[in-house]
Write a protein that holds these residues in place. Structure first.
Motif, PDB file in Angstrom:
ATOM      1  N   ALA A   1     -25.472  15.672 -37.516  1.00 25.49           N
ATOM      2  CA  ALA A   1     -25.040  17.048 -37.281  1.00 25.49           C
ATOM      3  C   ALA A   1     -23.633  17.243 -37.793  1.00 25.49           C
ATOM      4  N   ARG A   2     -23.345  18.481 -38.115  1.00 26.69           N
ATOM      5  CA  ARG A   2     -21.966  18.845 -38.470  1.00 26.69           C
ATOM      6  C   ARG A   2     -21.701  20.250 -37.952  1.00 26.69           C
ATOM      7  N   VAL A   3     -20.470  20.440 -37.522  1.00 30.52           N
ATOM      8  CA  VAL A   3     -20.073  21.748 -37.016  1.00 30.52           C
ATOM      9  C   VAL A   3     -19.728  22.622 -38.202  1.00 30.52           C
ATOM     10  N   ILE A   4     -20.353  23.784 -38.272  1.00 31.23           N
ATOM     11  CA  ILE A   4     -20.161  24.697 -39.394  1.00 31.23           C
ATOM     12  C   ILE A   4     -18.945  25.593 -39.155  1.00 31.23           C
ATOM     13  N   ARG A   5     -18.891  26.209 -37.969  1.00 32.37           N
ATOM     14  CA  ARG A   5     -17.783  27.113 -37.681  1.00 32.37           C
ATOM     15  C   ARG A   5     -17.762  27.457 -36.196  1.00 32.37           C
ATOM     16  N   ILE A   6     -16.673  28.072 -35.788  1.00 31.31           N
ATOM     17  CA  ILE A   6     -16.586  28.614 -34.444  1.00 31.31           C
ATOM     18  C   ILE A   6     -17.271  29.968 -34.469  1.00 31.31           C
ATOM     19  N   HIS A   7     -18.260  30.144 -33.621  1.00 33.02           N
ATOM     20  CA  HIS A   7     -18.968  31.421 -33.545  1.00 33.02           C
ATOM     21  C   HIS A   7     -18.241  32.387 -32.611  1.00 33.02           C
ATOM     22  N   ASP A   8     -17.779  31.866 -31.470  1.00 33.23           N
ATOM     23  CA  ASP A   8     -17.052  32.689 -30.509  1.00 33.23           C
ATOM     24  C   ASP A   8     -16.118  31.777 -29.730  1.00 33.23           C
ATOM     25  N   LEU A   9     -14.975  32.314 -29.378  1.00 31.17           N
ATOM     26  CA  LEU A   9     -13.967  31.541 -28.669  1.00 31.17           C
ATOM     27  C   LEU A   9     -13.390  32.413 -27.576  1.00 31.17           C
ATOM     28  N   GLN A  10     -13.565  31.974 -26.343  1.00 32.20           N
ATOM     29  CA  GLN A  10     -13.052  32.705 -25.189  1.00 32.20           C
ATOM     30  C   GLN A  10     -12.224  31.742 -24.354  1.00 32.20           C
TER      31      GLN A  10
ATOM     32  N   PRO B   1       1.142  34.884 -43.426  1.00 33.95           N
ATOM     33  CA  PRO B   1       1.786  34.562 -42.156  1.00 33.95           C
ATOM     34  C   PRO B   1       2.051  33.066 -42.038  1.00 33.95           C
ATOM     35  N   GLN B   2       3.161  32.719 -41.418  1.00 33.98           N
ATOM     36  CA  GLN B   2       3.538  31.335 -41.216  1.00 33.98           C
ATOM     37  C   GLN B   2       3.174  30.865 -39.812  1.00 33.98           C
ATOM     38  N   VAL B   3       2.273  31.567 -39.176  1.00 37.64           N
ATOM     39  CA  VAL B   3       1.878  31.242 -37.813  1.00 37.64           C
ATOM     40  C   VAL B   3       0.786  30.179 -37.862  1.00 37.64           C
ATOM     41  N   PRO B   4       1.016  29.019 -37.221  1.00 37.39           N
ATOM     42  CA  PRO B   4      -0.065  28.036 -37.171  1.00 37.39           C
ATOM     43  C   PRO B   4      -1.241  28.597 -36.367  1.00 37.39           C
ATOM     44  N   VAL B   5      -2.439  28.472 -36.910  1.00 39.83           N
ATOM     45  CA  VAL B   5      -3.620  29.041 -36.291  1.00 39.83           C
ATOM     46  C   VAL B   5      -3.798  28.507 -34.866  1.00 39.83           C
TER      47      VAL B   5
ATOM     48  N   THR C   1      -1.778  28.070 -32.572  1.00 37.96           N
ATOM     49  CA  THR C   1      -1.015  28.805 -31.563  1.00 37.96           C
ATOM     50  C   THR C   1      -1.731  30.083 -31.132  1.00 37.96           C
ATOM     51  N   LEU C   2      -2.720  30.507 -31.892  1.00 42.45           N
ATOM     52  CA  LEU C   2      -3.462  31.717 -31.560  1.00 42.45           C
ATOM     53  C   LEU C   2      -4.695  31.438 -30.702  1.00 42.45           C
ATOM     54  N   LEU C   3      -5.027  30.161 -30.523  1.00 43.35           N
ATOM     55  CA  LEU C   3      -6.233  29.806 -29.790  1.00 43.35           C
ATOM     56  C   LEU C   3      -6.007  29.840 -28.284  1.00 43.35           C
TER      57      LEU C   3
ATOM     58  N   LEU D   1      15.612  31.574 -34.787  1.00 47.87           N
ATOM     59  CA  LEU D   1      15.752  31.557 -33.335  1.00 47.87           C
ATOM     60  C   LEU D   1      14.648  30.704 -32.693  1.00 47.87           C
ATOM     61  N   ALA D   2      13.429  30.877 -33.148  1.00 46.94           N
ATOM     62  CA  ALA D   2      12.313  30.093 -32.611  1.00 46.94           C
ATOM     63  C   ALA D   2      12.517  28.613 -32.891  1.00 46.94           C
ATOM     64  N   HIS D   3      13.007  28.291 -34.082  1.00 45.64           N
ATOM     65  CA  HIS D   3      13.244  26.895 -34.441  1.00 45.64           C
ATOM     66  C   HIS D   3      14.349  26.277 -33.588  1.00 45.64           C
ATOM     67  N   LEU D   4      15.435  27.005 -33.389  1.00 51.29           N
ATOM     68  CA  LEU D   4      16.575  26.484 -32.630  1.00 51.29           C
ATOM     69  C   LEU D   4      16.292  26.366 -31.136  1.00 51.29           C
ATOM     70  N   THR D   5      15.550  27.305 -30.589  1.00 51.41           N
ATOM     71  CA  THR D   5      15.332  27.317 -29.144  1.00 51.41           C
ATOM     72  C   THR D   5      13.988  26.734 -28.732  1.00 51.41           C
ATOM     73  N   ALA D   6      13.102  26.494 -29.689  1.00 49.19           N
ATOM     74  CA  ALA D   6      11.731  26.037 -29.424  1.00 49.19           C
ATOM     75  C   ALA D   6      10.968  27.049 -28.569  1.00 49.19           C
ATOM     76  N   ILE D   7      11.357  28.317 -28.649  1.00 51.00           N
ATOM     77  CA  ILE D   7      10.680  29.396 -27.931  1.00 51.00           C
ATOM     78  C   ILE D   7      10.138  30.374 -28.965  1.00 51.00           C
ATOM     79  N   THR D   8       8.839  30.551 -28.942  1.00 49.71           N
ATOM     80  CA  THR D   8       8.226  31.504 -29.855  1.00 49.71           C
ATOM     81  C   THR D   8       8.263  32.883 -29.214  1.00 49.71           C
ATOM     82  N   THR D   9       8.809  33.836 -29.931  1.00 49.62           N
ATOM     83  CA  THR D   9       8.946  35.193 -29.417  1.00 49.62           C
ATOM     84  C   THR D   9       8.099  36.139 -30.252  1.00 49.62           C
ATOM     85  N   PRO D  10       7.188  36.879 -29.631  1.00 40.69           N
ATOM     86  CA  PRO D  10       6.430  37.857 -30.411  1.00 40.69           C
ATOM     87  C   PRO D  10       7.362  38.950 -30.934  1.00 40.69           C
ATOM     88  N   VAL D  11       7.099  39.405 -32.127  1.00 42.69           N
ATOM     89  CA  VAL D  11       7.904  40.457 -32.742  1.00 42.69           C
ATOM     90  C   VAL D  11       6.987  41.641 -33.019  1.00 42.69           C
ATOM     91  N   LEU D  12       7.381  42.813 -32.559  1.00 45.48           N
ATOM     92  CA  LEU D  12       6.588  44.015 -32.768  1.00 45.48           C
ATOM     93  C   LEU D  12       7.295  44.905 -33.780  1.00 45.48           C
TER      94      LEU D  12
END
Length: 168
Positions: A140-149, A59-63, A65-67, A29-40
């Motif tokens: 310099a190099r970025v090591i990781r994300i410490h916090d994301l808001q 999980p097949q969720v691209p990271v 999309t969670l940002l 459904l998400a692929h056909l409609t291009a609408i991502t629907t949360p599933v509980l």
């Protein structure tokens, strides 16, 4: 007189044998409609939750999309942090403070730039650099994300300075 009551559909818990089929249907459904629907999934206990995780696999969720920020903005912030640490940590004894600050100006806020400008003109620091003929190259190099808001990205950045002395 009679009234018709319409009820909205209530999600029903699904059994483990139907879980995978339901997830696949939502994916189509998400692929056909291009609408991502949360599933509980409402599960009766930890064994069932473990079984569902096991059945679904990774999980097949691209990271991205969670940002809370778009991926290009996160990449730009990461590069800006790397550029700042590199520019801030690199200097030469024979370089005027204005040249040092010119590298920092495009990548700093007005408030930060004013603070950097005050410290860049510190006569004691400049005299020590001149006397020792110090040349410092930073990377310099970025090591990781410490916090994301939603309105802030805090990154852990590792900086390394190589110090040379022209008179040695």
């Amino acid at each position: 007189m009679s009234a018709t009551v319409r009820r909205s559909p209530v999600p029903r818990p699904v059994t483990l044998c139907n879980d995978r089929r339901k997830v696949d249907a939502y994916a189509r459904l998400a692929h056909l409609t291009a609408i991502t629907t949360p599933v509980l999934f409402v599960l009766p206990g930890p064994r069932r939750e473990y079984g569902l995780h096991h059945a679904l696999g990774a999980p097949q969720v691209p990271v991205q999309t969670l940002l809370p920020v778009p991926q290009p903005d996160l990449a730009a912030a990461t590069e800006l942090a790397r550029q700042f640490i590199t520019a801030y940590g690199s200097y030469r004894y024979d370089q005027p403070a204005e040249a040092y600050l010119a590298r920092l100006r495009p990548i700093t806020s007005d408030e930060l730039y004013q603070r950097l400008a005050r410290s860049a003109h510190n006569s004691a620091v400049l005299a020590t650099r001149q006397r020792e003929q110090t040349i410092v190259v930073a990377n310099a190099r970025v090591i990781r994300i410490h916090d994301l808001q939603a309105n802030a990205i805090i990154l852990l950045v590792s900086g390394h300075q190589q110090t040379l002395h022209a008179n040695q």
